[in-house]
Design a protein around this motif. Structure first.
Motif, PDB file in Angstrom:
ATOM      1  N   LEU A   1      32.495  -5.195 -19.228  1.00 40.37           N
ATOM      2  CA  LEU A   1      32.283  -3.819 -18.796  1.00 40.37           C
ATOM      3  C   LEU A   1      31.214  -3.181 -19.671  1.00 40.37           C
ATOM      4  N   ASN A   2      30.404  -2.318 -19.077  1.00 46.14           N
ATOM      5  CA  ASN A   2      29.381  -1.607 -19.832  1.00 46.14           C
ATOM      6  C   ASN A   2      29.172  -0.224 -19.247  1.00 46.14           C
ATOM      7  N   CYS A   3      28.488   0.631 -20.017  1.00 47.61           N
ATOM      8  CA  CYS A   3      28.025   1.943 -19.577  1.00 47.61           C
ATOM      9  C   CYS A   3      29.176   2.900 -19.255  1.00 47.61           C
ATOM     10  N   ALA A   4      28.815   4.096 -18.816  1.00 50.00           N
ATOM     11  CA  ALA A   4      29.717   5.162 -18.363  1.00 50.00           C
ATOM     12  C   ALA A   4      30.610   5.713 -19.472  1.00 50.00           C
ATOM     13  N   LEU A   5      31.344   4.849 -20.154  1.00 48.21           N
ATOM     14  CA  LEU A   5      32.292   5.295 -21.175  1.00 48.21           C
ATOM     15  C   LEU A   5      31.894   4.803 -22.554  1.00 48.21           C
ATOM     16  N   GLY A   6      32.462   5.444 -23.565  1.00 40.37           N
ATOM     17  CA  GLY A   6      32.324   4.949 -24.921  1.00 40.37           C
ATOM     18  C   GLY A   6      33.331   3.840 -25.179  1.00 40.37           C
ATOM     19  N   ALA A   7      33.241   3.236 -26.346  1.00 41.13           N
ATOM     20  CA  ALA A   7      34.093   2.088 -26.656  1.00 41.13           C
ATOM     21  C   ALA A   7      35.575   2.440 -26.631  1.00 41.13           C
TER      22      ALA A   7
ATOM     23  N   MET B   1      30.947   3.958 -33.862  1.00 41.16           N
ATOM     24  CA  MET B   1      31.036   2.961 -32.795  1.00 41.16           C
ATOM     25  C   MET B   1      31.469   1.608 -33.345  1.00 41.16           C
ATOM     26  N   ALA B   2      30.935   1.245 -34.496  1.00 40.71           N
ATOM     27  CA  ALA B   2      31.263  -0.046 -35.094  1.00 40.71           C
ATOM     28  C   ALA B   2      32.729  -0.114 -35.504  1.00 40.71           C
ATOM     29  N   THR B   3      33.279   1.009 -35.949  1.00 37.38           N
ATOM     30  CA  THR B   3      34.688   1.028 -36.344  1.00 37.38           C
ATOM     31  C   THR B   3      35.593   0.728 -35.155  1.00 37.38           C
ATOM     32  N   VAL B   4      35.299   1.359 -34.021  1.00 36.17           N
ATOM     33  CA  VAL B   4      36.115   1.131 -32.825  1.00 36.17           C
ATOM     34  C   VAL B   4      35.967  -0.305 -32.338  1.00 36.17           C
TER      35      VAL B   4
ATOM     36  N   GLY C   1      34.977  -2.855 -34.011  1.00 43.57           N
ATOM     37  CA  GLY C   1      35.567  -3.766 -34.984  1.00 43.57           C
ATOM     38  C   GLY C   1      37.048  -3.980 -34.706  1.00 43.57           C
ATOM     39  N   GLY C   2      37.727  -2.928 -34.246  1.00 41.57           N
ATOM     40  CA  GLY C   2      39.132  -3.060 -33.870  1.00 41.57           C
ATOM     41  C   GLY C   2      39.314  -3.977 -32.676  1.00 41.57           C
ATOM     42  N   PHE C   3      38.399  -3.895 -31.688  1.00 41.19           N
ATOM     43  CA  PHE C   3      38.435  -4.821 -30.548  1.00 41.19           C
ATOM     44  C   PHE C   3      38.414  -6.260 -31.059  1.00 41.19           C
ATOM     45  N   ALA C   4      37.455  -6.509 -31.959  1.00 36.95           N
ATOM     46  CA  ALA C   4      37.233  -7.872 -32.440  1.00 36.95           C
ATOM     47  C   ALA C   4      38.423  -8.384 -33.247  1.00 36.95           C
ATOM     48  N   LYS C   5      38.968  -7.540 -34.108  1.00 40.68           N
ATOM     49  CA  LYS C   5      40.105  -7.961 -34.930  1.00 40.68           C
ATOM     50  C   LYS C   5      41.320  -8.296 -34.082  1.00 40.68           C
ATOM     51  N   ASP C   6      41.409  -7.665 -32.919  1.00 35.15           N
ATOM     52  CA  ASP C   6      42.536  -7.929 -32.020  1.00 35.15           C
ATOM     53  C   ASP C   6      42.252  -9.062 -31.038  1.00 35.15           C
ATOM     54  N   GLY C   7      41.122  -9.743 -31.212  1.00 33.18           N
ATOM     55  CA  GLY C   7      40.828 -10.928 -30.417  1.00 33.18           C
ATOM     56  C   GLY C   7      40.471 -10.671 -28.974  1.00 33.18           C
ATOM     57  N   LEU C   8      39.799  -9.547 -28.706  1.00 27.07           N
ATOM     58  CA  LEU C   8      39.486  -9.178 -27.324  1.00 27.07           C
ATOM     59  C   LEU C   8      38.095  -9.595 -26.874  1.00 27.07           C
TER      60      LEU C   8
ATOM     61  N   HIS D   1      22.857   0.996 -34.305  1.00 23.54           N
ATOM     62  CA  HIS D   1      24.181   0.736 -33.744  1.00 23.54           C
ATOM     63  C   HIS D   1      24.465  -0.761 -33.685  1.00 23.54           C
ATOM     64  N   ILE D   2      23.488  -1.523 -33.229  1.00 24.91           N
ATOM     65  CA  ILE D   2      23.685  -2.968 -33.086  1.00 24.91           C
ATOM     66  C   ILE D   2      23.885  -3.619 -34.453  1.00 24.91           C
ATOM     67  N   ARG D   3      23.145  -3.178 -35.443  1.00 23.09           N
ATOM     68  CA  ARG D   3      23.310  -3.717 -36.797  1.00 23.09           C
ATOM     69  C   ARG D   3      24.718  -3.429 -37.321  1.00 23.09           C
ATOM     70  N   ALA D   4      25.189  -2.212 -37.095  1.00 18.53           N
ATOM     71  CA  ALA D   4      26.529  -1.846 -37.562  1.00 18.53           C
ATOM     72  C   ALA D   4      27.606  -2.638 -36.822  1.00 18.53           C
ATOM     73  N   ILE D   5      27.432  -2.809 -35.520  1.00 25.20           N
ATOM     74  CA  ILE D   5      28.400  -3.584 -34.738  1.00 25.20           C
ATOM     75  C   ILE D   5      28.415  -5.037 -35.198  1.00 25.20           C
ATOM     76  N   ALA D   6      27.229  -5.612 -35.397  1.00 24.73           N
ATOM     77  CA  ALA D   6      27.146  -7.003 -35.849  1.00 24.73           C
ATOM     78  C   ALA D   6      27.859  -7.181 -37.181  1.00 24.73           C
ATOM     79  N   ASN D   7      27.690  -6.234 -38.087  1.00 31.85           N
ATOM     80  CA  ASN D   7      28.367  -6.316 -39.377  1.00 31.85           C
ATOM     81  C   ASN D   7      29.878  -6.190 -39.220  1.00 31.85           C
TER      82      ASN D   7
END
Length: 359
Positions: free
Chosen positions: A263-269, A309-312, A314-321, A335-341
């Motif tokens: 899913l992409n766009c329209a909403l935030g994370a 954005m990266a904090t939210v 990051g929670g997706f990733a930690k929960d294996g989604l 944003h992309i750099r922060a998400i990658a980190n």
């Protein structure tokens, strides 16, 4: 079967290997970056379309309308800017960059009287992204970069009437959409795309036309590229514009054997999380998301910072989604750099064992 110069099984194998090892990073918003350049009408026209319909290039642009706002045209008139955007995202950590072809169909380009450029826009868009990815891969051979050829939703919808007084009316047919997508996809393939993404899907019937076009084109060419599919939940109702939940959307496109669904766009994370959770539960392939930088404010701008954005996410990733993640409207290389980190040390979502589920 003849050898296909665009078919690179080695690159596909490296992509699939990388997906098994880690969460891959998509790029961010192209439009957001282009807005930052403050380009005027002359910049959009470039040399090729300078002076409009009164020039020697009248056959390229017979109409007298303005071209400012046609971001896809910048692929031809300002290629250095587009290449620069791709490079900025790659340097920020993106593994995959999307071509600047969101509106490069005849249907969408007809708004500017440039429908005849559809194939050229797609081929050139893929070639620019290919150049940027190959240059970055040459610097980091252990981390290959990949080109996603983008097929956008077009400016029309096959499921809904644009006339509230005539619910049965349609301003596009399935066949017209399929023909548009075939031409555009051929350009993306010829330009060097590694993957084709049907994205920002608000009408599943449009997406089905794109998937049908791809299947027929692959059959004609004698080979296929991986296909990514990304829908859009249009608001907090949790449904696409054509009325489907995330789960219903997934089952509507599963037949295409996509590399990933997301899913992409329209909403935030944060608002997308429950719908990504649904996809992570039901999808037998990889799951992706590239949300907006929050919801737009009163001025149509996006306020969510890279850190927020990266904090939210990051929670997706930690929960294996997640298997792939990036950004859409309002996101930048920061944003992309922060998400990658944020996701670097997280394991990718594990694909379900379908045989075990069946038992």
């Amino acid at each position: 079967m003849t050898t296909l110069p665009w078919l690179h099984p080695d690159r596909v194998a490296r992509l699939e290997a990388a997906l098994r090892e880690r969460i891959l990073i998509l790029d961010g918003g192209m439009g957001t970056m282009l807005q930052g350049h403050g380009l005027d009408e002359a910049a959009f026209r470039g040399d090729r379309f300078a002076g409009g319909h009164d020039t020697a290039h009248a056959h390229d642009h017979p109409g007298a309308c303005d071209l400012k706002g046609n971001n896809d045209l910048l692929t031809l008139t300002q290629p250095d800017i587009i290449r620069g955007v791709h490079t900025a995202y790659l340097e920020a950590g993106a593994d995959l960059v999307e071509t600047n072809t969101f509106n490069s169909t005849r249907i969408s380009q007809a708004d500017y009287h440039l429908e005849h450029l559809a194939y050229e826009l797609n081929r050139a868009g893929a070639a620019l992204a290919r150049e940027a990815c190959d240059a970055m891969t040459a610097k980091t051979p252990d981390k290959p970069r990949f080109v996603i050829g983008v097929l956008g939703p077009t400016s029309r919808t096959a499921s809904l009437s644009p006339d509230v007084n005539d619910p049965g009316f349609r301003n596009v047919t399935f066949e017209e959409l399929a023909a548009n997508y075939t031409e555009s996809a051929r350009g993306l393939i010829d330009g060097g795309a590694d993957v084709i993404m049907v994205e920002t899907i608000f009408d599943t019937l449009n997406a089905k036309a794109a998937l049908f076009a791809l299947s027929e084109l692959f059959r004609e060419l004698g080979g296929r590229l991986p296909v990514m599919i990304s829908g859009t939940i249009t608001d907090r109702s949790g449904r696409t514009l054509s009325g489907q939940t995330a789960e219903a959307f997934y089952y509507s496109v599963q037949h295409a054997r996509p590399l990933s669904v997301g899913l992409n766009c329209a909403l935030g994370a944060a608002d997308l999380r429950p719908h990504i959770q649904t996809l992570a539960r039901v999808a037998d392939g990889y799951v992706s998301t590239h949300p907006n930088a929050g919801l737009p404010n009163a001025f149509g701008e996006y306020d969510e910072t890279p850190e927020q954005m990266a904090t939210v996410i990051g929670g997706f990733a930690k929960d294996g989604l997640l298997n792939l993640v990036g950004g859409c409207c309002g996101t930048t290389p920061a944003h992309i750099r922060a998400i990658a980190n944020a996701v670097r040390d997280c394991k990718p979502r594990t694909l379900p064992d379908l045989e075990e589920q069946a038992a």
